[in-house]
Design a protein around this motif. Structure first.
Motif, PDB file in Angstrom:
ATOM      1  N   LEU A   1       1.046   2.695  23.998  1.00 57.54           N
ATOM      2  CA  LEU A   1       2.022   2.376  22.949  1.00 57.54           C
ATOM      3  C   LEU A   1       1.606   1.142  22.147  1.00 57.54           C
ATOM      4  O   LEU A   1       1.779   1.109  20.920  1.00 57.54           O
ATOM      5  CB  LEU A   1       3.411   2.180  23.559  1.00 57.54           C
ATOM      6  N   ALA A   2       1.045   0.139  22.809  1.00 60.63           N
ATOM      7  CA  ALA A   2       0.604  -1.065  22.095  1.00 60.63           C
ATOM      8  C   ALA A   2      -0.516  -0.723  21.115  1.00 60.63           C
ATOM      9  O   ALA A   2      -0.500  -1.178  19.969  1.00 60.63           O
ATOM     10  CB  ALA A   2       0.159  -2.131  23.088  1.00 60.63           C
ATOM     11  N   VAL A   3      -1.466   0.080  21.536  1.00 57.11           N
ATOM     12  CA  VAL A   3      -2.554   0.488  20.640  1.00 57.11           C
ATOM     13  C   VAL A   3      -2.005   1.339  19.496  1.00 57.11           C
ATOM     14  O   VAL A   3      -2.319   1.104  18.323  1.00 57.11           O
ATOM     15  CB  VAL A   3      -3.667   1.239  21.409  1.00 57.11           C
ATOM     16  N   LEU A   4      -1.170   2.308  19.821  1.00 51.65           N
ATOM     17  CA  LEU A   4      -0.621   3.214  18.808  1.00 51.65           C
ATOM     18  C   LEU A   4       0.200   2.464  17.760  1.00 51.65           C
ATOM     19  O   LEU A   4      -0.018   2.627  16.548  1.00 51.65           O
ATOM     20  CB  LEU A   4       0.242   4.291  19.473  1.00 51.65           C
ATOM     21  N   ILE A   5       1.120   1.646  18.186  1.00 51.46           N
ATOM     22  CA  ILE A   5       2.003   0.956  17.243  1.00 51.46           C
ATOM     23  C   ILE A   5       1.236  -0.101  16.452  1.00 51.46           C
ATOM     24  O   ILE A   5       1.484  -0.290  15.251  1.00 51.46           O
ATOM     25  CB  ILE A   5       3.224   0.346  17.970  1.00 51.46           C
ATOM     26  N   THR A   6       0.270  -0.760  17.081  1.00 50.48           N
ATOM     27  CA  THR A   6      -0.549  -1.714  16.332  1.00 50.48           C
ATOM     28  C   THR A   6      -1.373  -0.977  15.277  1.00 50.48           C
ATOM     29  O   THR A   6      -1.531  -1.471  14.153  1.00 50.48           O
ATOM     30  CB  THR A   6      -1.434  -2.541  17.282  1.00 50.48           C
ATOM     31  N   ALA A   7      -1.871   0.194  15.607  1.00 42.77           N
ATOM     32  CA  ALA A   7      -2.603   1.001  14.618  1.00 42.77           C
ATOM     33  C   ALA A   7      -1.689   1.390  13.462  1.00 42.77           C
ATOM     34  O   ALA A   7      -2.092   1.322  12.289  1.00 42.77           O
ATOM     35  CB  ALA A   7      -3.188   2.248  15.278  1.00 42.77           C
ATOM     36  N   LEU A   8      -0.471   1.780  13.770  1.00 43.17           N
ATOM     37  CA  LEU A   8       0.480   2.143  12.707  1.00 43.17           C
ATOM     38  C   LEU A   8       0.830   0.930  11.850  1.00 43.17           C
ATOM     39  O   LEU A   8       1.034   1.057  10.635  1.00 43.17           O
ATOM     40  CB  LEU A   8       1.730   2.778  13.302  1.00 43.17           C
ATOM     41  N   ALA A   9       0.884  -0.259  12.449  1.00 40.35           N
ATOM     42  CA  ALA A   9       1.148  -1.478  11.677  1.00 40.35           C
ATOM     43  C   ALA A   9      -0.039  -1.820  10.779  1.00 40.35           C
ATOM     44  O   ALA A   9       0.141  -2.421   9.711  1.00 40.35           O
ATOM     45  CB  ALA A   9       1.449  -2.648  12.630  1.00 40.35           C
ATOM     46  N   LEU A  10      -1.236  -1.426  11.187  1.00 40.73           N
ATOM     47  CA  LEU A  10      -2.437  -1.696  10.389  1.00 40.73           C
ATOM     48  C   LEU A  10      -2.475  -0.859   9.108  1.00 40.73           C
ATOM     49  O   LEU A  10      -3.028  -1.305   8.100  1.00 40.73           O
ATOM     50  CB  LEU A  10      -3.685  -1.424  11.237  1.00 40.73           C
ATOM     51  N   VAL A  11      -1.862   0.315   9.120  1.00 42.02           N
ATOM     52  CA  VAL A  11      -1.952   1.227   7.969  1.00 42.02           C
ATOM     53  C   VAL A  11      -1.420   0.600   6.678  1.00 42.02           C
ATOM     54  O   VAL A  11      -2.148   0.529   5.677  1.00 42.02           O
ATOM     55  CB  VAL A  11      -1.268   2.576   8.282  1.00 42.02           C
ATOM     56  N   PRO A  12      -0.171   0.125   6.622  1.00 43.42           N
ATOM     57  CA  PRO A  12       0.290  -0.479   5.363  1.00 43.42           C
ATOM     58  C   PRO A  12      -0.472  -1.758   5.011  1.00 43.42           C
ATOM     59  O   PRO A  12      -0.709  -2.036   3.833  1.00 43.42           O
ATOM     60  CB  PRO A  12       1.780  -0.744   5.584  1.00 43.42           C
ATOM     61  N   ALA A  13      -0.869  -2.521   6.021  1.00 46.63           N
ATOM     62  CA  ALA A  13      -1.643  -3.735   5.745  1.00 46.63           C
ATOM     63  C   ALA A  13      -2.962  -3.372   5.072  1.00 46.63           C
ATOM     64  O   ALA A  13      -3.368  -3.992   4.081  1.00 46.63           O
ATOM     65  CB  ALA A  13      -1.890  -4.505   7.045  1.00 46.63           C
ATOM     66  N   GLY A  14      -3.622  -2.355   5.584  1.00 47.88           N
ATOM     67  CA  GLY A  14      -4.861  -1.891   4.982  1.00 47.88           C
ATOM     68  C   GLY A  14      -4.657  -1.332   3.586  1.00 47.88           C
ATOM     69  O   GLY A  14      -5.482  -1.538   2.690  1.00 47.88           O
ATOM     70  N   ALA A  15      -3.555  -0.635   3.395  1.00 48.84           N
ATOM     71  CA  ALA A  15      -3.254  -0.076   2.069  1.00 48.84           C
ATOM     72  C   ALA A  15      -3.113  -1.197   1.037  1.00 48.84           C
ATOM     73  O   ALA A  15      -3.628  -1.089  -0.083  1.00 48.84           O
ATOM     74  CB  ALA A  15      -1.983   0.763   2.124  1.00 48.84           C
ATOM     75  N   HIS A  16      -2.443  -2.271   1.415  1.00 50.18           N
ATOM     76  CA  HIS A  16      -2.319  -3.417   0.508  1.00 50.18           C
ATOM     77  C   HIS A  16      -3.689  -4.009   0.192  1.00 50.18           C
ATOM     78  O   HIS A  16      -3.980  -4.333  -0.965  1.00 50.18           O
ATOM     79  CB  HIS A  16      -1.429  -4.501   1.119  1.00 50.18           C
ATOM     80  N   LEU A  17      -4.523  -4.156   1.203  1.00 56.55           N
ATOM     81  CA  LEU A  17      -5.846  -4.736   1.003  1.00 56.55           C
ATOM     82  C   LEU A  17      -6.679  -3.896   0.034  1.00 56.55           C
ATOM     83  O   LEU A  17      -7.284  -4.420  -0.897  1.00 56.55           O
ATOM     84  CB  LEU A  17      -6.578  -4.868   2.340  1.00 56.55           C
ATOM     85  N   PHE A  18      -6.689  -2.600   0.236  1.00 53.79           N
ATOM     86  CA  PHE A  18      -7.537  -1.744  -0.587  1.00 53.79           C
ATOM     87  C   PHE A  18      -6.982  -1.543  -1.990  1.00 53.79           C
ATOM     88  O   PHE A  18      -7.731  -1.206  -2.909  1.00 53.79           O
ATOM     89  CB  PHE A  18      -7.790  -0.416   0.117  1.00 53.79           C
ATOM     90  N   ALA A  19      -5.702  -1.798  -2.195  1.00 57.03           N
ATOM     91  CA  ALA A  19      -5.118  -1.710  -3.540  1.00 57.03           C
ATOM     92  C   ALA A  19      -5.353  -2.985  -4.349  1.00 57.03           C
ATOM     93  O   ALA A  19      -5.316  -2.951  -5.582  1.00 57.03           O
ATOM     94  CB  ALA A  19      -3.619  -1.433  -3.440  1.00 57.03           C
ATOM     95  N   LEU A  20      -5.615  -4.095  -3.672  1.00 53.85           N
ATOM     96  CA  LEU A  20      -5.729  -5.390  -4.337  1.00 53.85           C
ATOM     97  C   LEU A  20      -6.706  -5.389  -5.522  1.00 53.85           C
ATOM     98  O   LEU A  20      -6.326  -5.833  -6.606  1.00 53.85           O
ATOM     99  CB  LEU A  20      -6.122  -6.470  -3.321  1.00 53.85           C
ATOM    100  N   PRO A  21      -7.934  -4.906  -5.387  1.00 49.12           N
ATOM    101  CA  PRO A  21      -8.856  -4.990  -6.532  1.00 49.12           C
ATOM    102  C   PRO A  21      -8.360  -4.239  -7.770  1.00 49.12           C
ATOM    103  O   PRO A  21      -8.676  -4.622  -8.898  1.00 49.12           O
ATOM    104  CB  PRO A  21     -10.154  -4.357  -6.009  1.00 49.12           C
ATOM    105  N   ASN A  22      -7.578  -3.200  -7.563  1.00 49.79           N
ATOM    106  CA  ASN A  22      -7.067  -2.420  -8.687  1.00 49.79           C
ATOM    107  C   ASN A  22      -5.813  -3.025  -9.312  1.00 49.79           C
ATOM    108  O   ASN A  22      -5.449  -2.645 -10.427  1.00 49.79           O
ATOM    109  CB  ASN A  22      -6.773  -0.991  -8.243  1.00 49.79           C
ATOM    110  N   LYS A  23      -5.165  -3.950  -8.607  1.00 43.59           N
ATOM    111  CA  LYS A  23      -3.888  -4.479  -9.080  1.00 43.59           C
ATOM    112  C   LYS A  23      -3.933  -5.929  -9.533  1.00 43.59           C
ATOM    113  O   LYS A  23      -3.123  -6.337 -10.361  1.00 43.59           O
ATOM    114  CB  LYS A  23      -2.843  -4.374  -7.954  1.00 43.59           C
ATOM    115  N   ILE A  24      -4.870  -6.705  -9.008  1.00 45.44           N
ATOM    116  CA  ILE A  24      -4.811  -8.155  -9.167  1.00 45.44           C
ATOM    117  C   ILE A  24      -4.883  -8.608 -10.626  1.00 45.44           C
ATOM    118  O   ILE A  24      -4.324  -9.645 -10.975  1.00 45.44           O
ATOM    119  CB  ILE A  24      -5.886  -8.868  -8.301  1.00 45.44           C
TER     120      ILE A  24
END
Length: 150
Positions: A9-32
């Motif tokens: 559960l710790a691995v699974l939920i941490t992975a799910l928490a990483l998804v939106p964080a990663g989405a923000h990171l990868f959108a940054l160059p297109n939005k900044i």
């Protein structure tokens, strides 16, 4: 709760928490560098994303529980505490930079005069948090794979 269940559960939920964080990171160059109106429009895609913060809270709780369960297992306990501390850092960054920008812009529905500074704080705090969450995910995964069976 058995250690293997907590590990999963710790691995699974941490992975799910990483998804939106990663989405923000990868959108940054297109939005900044978007102009004001375009940026405000694009920010509308995050409506409702606050609920994803539940993954962050649950990930922190599960990683602390995992660290406590692994307290006699080295190096697994160190990895588990690293993951938990990364989540503490994640929240510190969020409440120091991201949340104030959300408040000042009513969750990006209005643009104050200093909007470009708020945009930088919001975007870069999310970028740093993506890296912090990635380290947390790697750490909890290492905790799970180095832990002995109970």
């Amino acid at each position: 709760m058995r250690s293997r269940v907590v590990q999963f559960l710790a691995v699974l939920i941490t992975a799910l928490a990483l998804v939106p964080a990663g989405a923000h990171l990868f959108a940054l160059p297109n939005k900044i560098n978007l102009p004001r109106d375009a940026y405000l429009s694009v920010q509308g895609i995050y409506t409702g994303w606050a609920w994803l913060g539940l993954f962050d809270v649950v990930a922190l709780i599960l990683n602390v529980i995992l660290a406590i369960k692994l307290r006699r297992q080295r190096p697994a306990v160190y990895f588990a505490w690293t993951a938990a501390l990364c989540l503490v850092a994640f929240f510190a960054i969020f409440f120091a930079w991201t949340f104030p920008a959300n408040q000042a812009t009513a969750n990006w529905t209005t643009m104050p005069d200093d909007w470009s500074g708020l945009r930088r704080e919001w975007e870069y705090s999310h970028a740093v948090n993506a890296a912090v969450m990635f380290v947390a995910f790697c750490s909890v995964t290492l905790a799970a794979i180095t832990a002995r069976r109970d």
